[in-house]
Motif scaffolding. Structure first.
Motif, PDB file in Angstrom:
ATOM      1  N   LEU A 185       0.827  -1.200   0.000  1.00 33.26           N
ATOM      2  CA  LEU A 185       0.000   0.000   0.000  1.00 33.26           C
ATOM      3  C   LEU A 185       0.865   1.256   0.000  1.00 33.26           C
ATOM      4  O   LEU A 185       0.621   2.191  -0.776  1.00 33.26           O
ATOM      5  CB  LEU A 185      -0.911  -0.009   1.233  1.00 33.26           C
ATOM      6  N   ALA A 186       1.886   1.289   0.857  1.00 30.60           N
ATOM      7  CA  ALA A 186       2.768   2.448   0.934  1.00 30.60           C
ATOM      8  C   ALA A 186       3.522   2.646  -0.376  1.00 30.60           C
ATOM      9  O   ALA A 186       3.674   3.777  -0.859  1.00 30.60           O
ATOM     10  CB  ALA A 186       3.746   2.283   2.103  1.00 30.60           C
ATOM     11  N   ASP A 187       3.979   1.539  -0.958  1.00 30.48           N
ATOM     12  CA  ASP A 187       4.699   1.627  -2.239  1.00 30.48           C
ATOM     13  C   ASP A 187       3.797   2.187  -3.327  1.00 30.48           C
ATOM     14  O   ASP A 187       4.222   3.011  -4.149  1.00 30.48           O
ATOM     15  CB  ASP A 187       5.202   0.236  -2.632  1.00 30.48           C
ATOM     16  N   SER A 188       2.542   1.761  -3.329  1.00 26.56           N
ATOM     17  CA  SER A 188       1.590   2.277  -4.319  1.00 26.56           C
ATOM     18  C   SER A 188       1.365   3.772  -4.140  1.00 26.56           C
ATOM     19  O   SER A 188       1.308   4.526  -5.116  1.00 26.56           O
ATOM     20  CB  SER A 188       0.264   1.525  -4.192  1.00 26.56           C
ATOM     21  N   MET A 189       1.252   4.208  -2.888  1.00 27.14           N
ATOM     22  CA  MET A 189       1.048   5.634  -2.625  1.00 27.14           C
ATOM     23  C   MET A 189       2.246   6.464  -3.077  1.00 27.14           C
ATOM     24  O   MET A 189       2.094   7.558  -3.638  1.00 27.14           O
ATOM     25  CB  MET A 189       0.810   5.851  -1.126  1.00 27.14           C
ATOM     26  N   LEU A 190       3.446   5.935  -2.827  1.00 26.01           N
ATOM     27  CA  LEU A 190       4.662   6.669  -3.160  1.00 26.01           C
ATOM     28  C   LEU A 190       4.894   6.755  -4.665  1.00 26.01           C
ATOM     29  O   LEU A 190       5.559   7.691  -5.143  1.00 26.01           O
ATOM     30  CB  LEU A 190       5.874   6.017  -2.491  1.00 26.01           C
ATOM     31  N   ASN A 191       4.362   5.785  -5.397  1.00 25.60           N
ATOM     32  CA  ASN A 191       4.628   5.730  -6.837  1.00 25.60           C
ATOM     33  C   ASN A 191       3.431   6.114  -7.699  1.00 25.60           C
ATOM     34  O   ASN A 191       3.486   6.000  -8.916  1.00 25.60           O
ATOM     35  CB  ASN A 191       5.104   4.324  -7.223  1.00 25.60           C
ATOM     36  N   THR A 192       2.367   6.555  -7.064  1.00 21.90           N
ATOM     37  CA  THR A 192       1.188   6.969  -7.818  1.00 21.90           C
ATOM     38  C   THR A 192       1.244   8.453  -8.123  1.00 21.90           C
ATOM     39  O   THR A 192       1.910   9.228  -7.436  1.00 21.90           O
ATOM     40  CB  THR A 192      -0.098   6.665  -7.036  1.00 21.90           C
ATOM     41  N   LYS A 193       0.548   8.850  -9.151  1.00 22.67           N
ATOM     42  CA  LYS A 193       0.451  10.269  -9.489  1.00 22.67           C
ATOM     43  C   LYS A 193      -0.780  10.903  -8.852  1.00 22.67           C
ATOM     44  O   LYS A 193      -0.975  12.115  -8.939  1.00 22.67           O
ATOM     45  CB  LYS A 193       0.391  10.434 -11.010  1.00 22.67           C
ATOM     46  N   ALA A 194      -1.595  10.069  -8.233  1.00 21.38           N
ATOM     47  CA  ALA A 194      -2.808  10.577  -7.598  1.00 21.38           C
ATOM     48  C   ALA A 194      -2.462  11.356  -6.332  1.00 21.38           C
ATOM     49  O   ALA A 194      -1.473  11.073  -5.651  1.00 21.38           O
ATOM     50  CB  ALA A 194      -3.740   9.422  -7.255  1.00 21.38           C
ATOM     51  N   ALA A 195      -3.291  12.340  -6.032  1.00 22.73           N
ATOM     52  CA  ALA A 195      -3.079  13.149  -4.838  1.00 22.73           C
ATOM     53  C   ALA A 195      -3.631  12.423  -3.613  1.00 22.73           C
ATOM     54  O   ALA A 195      -4.520  11.577  -3.731  1.00 22.73           O
ATOM     55  CB  ALA A 195      -3.779  14.492  -5.000  1.00 22.73           C
ATOM     56  N   PRO A 196      -3.112  12.721  -2.412  1.00 25.98           N
ATOM     57  CA  PRO A 196      -3.663  12.120  -1.191  1.00 25.98           C
ATOM     58  C   PRO A 196      -5.130  12.494  -1.022  1.00 25.98           C
ATOM     59  O   PRO A 196      -5.565  13.566  -1.451  1.00 25.98           O
ATOM     60  CB  PRO A 196      -2.813  12.746  -0.081  1.00 25.98           C
ATOM     61  N   LEU A 197      -5.897  11.612  -0.415  1.00 25.43           N
ATOM     62  CA  LEU A 197      -7.306  11.896  -0.163  1.00 25.43           C
ATOM     63  C   LEU A 197      -7.468  12.796   1.051  1.00 25.43           C
ATOM     64  O   LEU A 197      -8.221  13.759   1.030  1.00 25.43           O
ATOM     65  CB  LEU A 197      -8.073  10.590   0.039  1.00 25.43           C
ATOM     66  N   MET A 198      -6.747  12.472   2.142  1.00 25.07           N
ATOM     67  CA  MET A 198      -6.844  13.239   3.388  1.00 25.07           C
ATOM     68  C   MET A 198      -5.567  14.031   3.604  1.00 25.07           C
ATOM     69  O   MET A 198      -4.467  13.510   3.411  1.00 25.07           O
ATOM     70  CB  MET A 198      -7.071  12.295   4.584  1.00 25.07           C
ATOM     71  N   PRO A 199      -5.684  15.301   4.011  1.00 25.07           N
ATOM     72  CA  PRO A 199      -4.479  16.117   4.227  1.00 25.07           C
ATOM     73  C   PRO A 199      -3.660  15.614   5.406  1.00 25.07           C
ATOM     74  O   PRO A 199      -4.210  15.136   6.401  1.00 25.07           O
ATOM     75  CB  PRO A 199      -5.056  17.511   4.508  1.00 25.07           C
ATOM     76  N   ALA A 200      -2.341  15.709   5.288  1.00 22.59           N
ATOM     77  CA  ALA A 200      -1.446  15.255   6.355  1.00 22.59           C
ATOM     78  C   ALA A 200      -1.703  16.012   7.653  1.00 22.59           C
ATOM     79  O   ALA A 200      -1.543  15.465   8.748  1.00 22.59           O
ATOM     80  CB  ALA A 200       0.006  15.430   5.919  1.00 22.59           C
ATOM     81  N   SER A 201      -2.122  17.259   7.550  1.00 22.71           N
ATOM     82  CA  SER A 201      -2.355  18.092   8.737  1.00 22.71           C
ATOM     83  C   SER A 201      -3.518  17.592   9.584  1.00 22.71           C
ATOM     84  O   SER A 201      -3.649  17.951  10.758  1.00 22.71           O
ATOM     85  CB  SER A 201      -2.629  19.541   8.319  1.00 22.71           C
ATOM     86  N   MET A 202      -4.359  16.737   9.005  1.00 16.54           N
ATOM     87  CA  MET A 202      -5.538  16.259   9.720  1.00 16.54           C
ATOM     88  C   MET A 202      -5.165  15.457  10.964  1.00 16.54           C
ATOM     89  O   MET A 202      -5.902  15.442  11.952  1.00 16.54           O
ATOM     90  CB  MET A 202      -6.405  15.411   8.795  1.00 16.54           C
ATOM     91  N   LEU A 203      -4.000  14.804  10.927  1.00 12.36           N
ATOM     92  CA  LEU A 203      -3.574  14.024  12.085  1.00 12.36           C
ATOM     93  C   LEU A 203      -3.346  14.899  13.316  1.00 12.36           C
ATOM     94  O   LEU A 203      -3.391  14.406  14.442  1.00 12.36           O
ATOM     95  CB  LEU A 203      -2.286  13.255  11.757  1.00 12.36           C
TER      96      LEU A 203
END
Length: 297
Positions: A185-203
């Motif tokens: 899953l992490a590898d797919s996120m790192l290599n995709t051109k798609a934008a994140p769904l949830m902002p990192a600041s939400m944490l």
């Protein structure tokens, strides 16, 4: 026979673990302590109030164990992630009547328990963040919220199956399987051109779950953590000079947080120093998360 609040709490901890919330009464706890039922109410206003303290203590024990695991330098970040999953499954299975079985109970709506559970959920989210980030590094940061959400959901579903006794594989094999899939899953996120769904600041909002609109409750929780740290400092296997220094720093932190406009930078600096002591690290990290964010910014 006089007993302390801690002795009542210890008895309740054991009985709730063995029997659960519904089948444990205040009378059972009083009988176990060999005291009158009314003596329990000297310390706790209701069974719900007592269960809330047991739930909180049980969660604190779990977070302390994870912190100890995280401090083992010989383990790589991925090995720590794997062992943390194993620890989580084993601990939650052992204490399922305290940590899991309450889910469908009326206590869910109890005014004391509901915000407490939200605060624990917030701590778990931050724990997942702190376990995943070292494994996948800074490049995962834009996707970290999405990764934490999915990872949390995977853990929850497998945990429920394990608690029900549905063991197709061992806990260790299940943990290994989860880590392998999170890798993909992490590898797919790192290599995709798609934008994140949830902002990192939400944490950043998670340490404040359970306190929304209840600033007095948050201040009470901060003072409670300060008191817990103070008691733990007395048990640190160090010299009197070291313990005195830690207590003075804790007192300075408490005074700063009681100001109308406290210095977050000073508070964080003090807690960063206190974190160096393994015995109090978990509470110090929790405090640091609580004083950062919308309430003090």
């Amino acid at each position: 026979m006089a007993v302390t609040k801690q002795e009542v709490l210890r008895s309740a901890y054991r009985l709730f673990k063995e029997r659960g919330f519904l089948t444990t009464s205040i009378q059972d706890i009083a009988d176990d302590c060999q005291i009158a039922k009314g003596s329990v109410y000297k310390y706790f206003s209701s069974k719900e109030d007592l269960f809330s303290e047991v739930f909180d203590a049980c969660q604190n024990d779990y977070f302390d164990m994870v912190e100890n695991l995280q401090s083992i330098r010989e383990l790589s970040p991925k090995e720590k992630l794997l062992q943390q999953i194993v620890l989580r499954f084993r601990y939650f299975i052992e204490y399922k009547r305290i940590l899991v079985d309450f889910t469908e109970l009326p206590i869910q709506q109890d005014p004391t328990f509901a915000p407490l559970r939200e605060r624990v959920r917030g701590r778990l989210m931050m724990l997942h963040r702190d376990c995943l980030l070292p494994v996948y590094g800074e490049p995962i940061t834009p996707f970290l919220t999405d990764l934490v959400f999915i990872y949390k959901a995977i853990l929850k579903e497998y945990l429920y199956w394990l608690i029900d006794g549905f063991e197709v594989a061992s806990i260790e094999e299940t943990a290994q399987f989860i880590v392998q899939k999170v890798d993909v899953l992490a590898d797919s996120m790192l290599n995709t051109k798609a934008a994140p769904l949830m902002p990192a600041s939400m944490l950043q909002s998670h340490p404040h779950w359970g306190f929304q609109g209840k600033e007095e409750n948050r201040q009470e929780a901060i003072q409670d953590l300060i008191a817990q740290i103070g008691l733990l400092i007395e048990k640190i296997p160090a010299g009197n000079t070291t313990r005195k220094e830690l207590q003075e720093l804790l007192h300075l932190f408490s005074e700063e947080m009681s100001k109308a406009e406290p210095s977050v930078a000073l508070g964080v600096a003090i807690l960063t120093y206190l974190e160096k002591e393994n015995e109090i690290k978990s509470r110090a990290v929790q405090l640091k998360n609580m004083i950062q964010g919308p309430f003090y910014s």
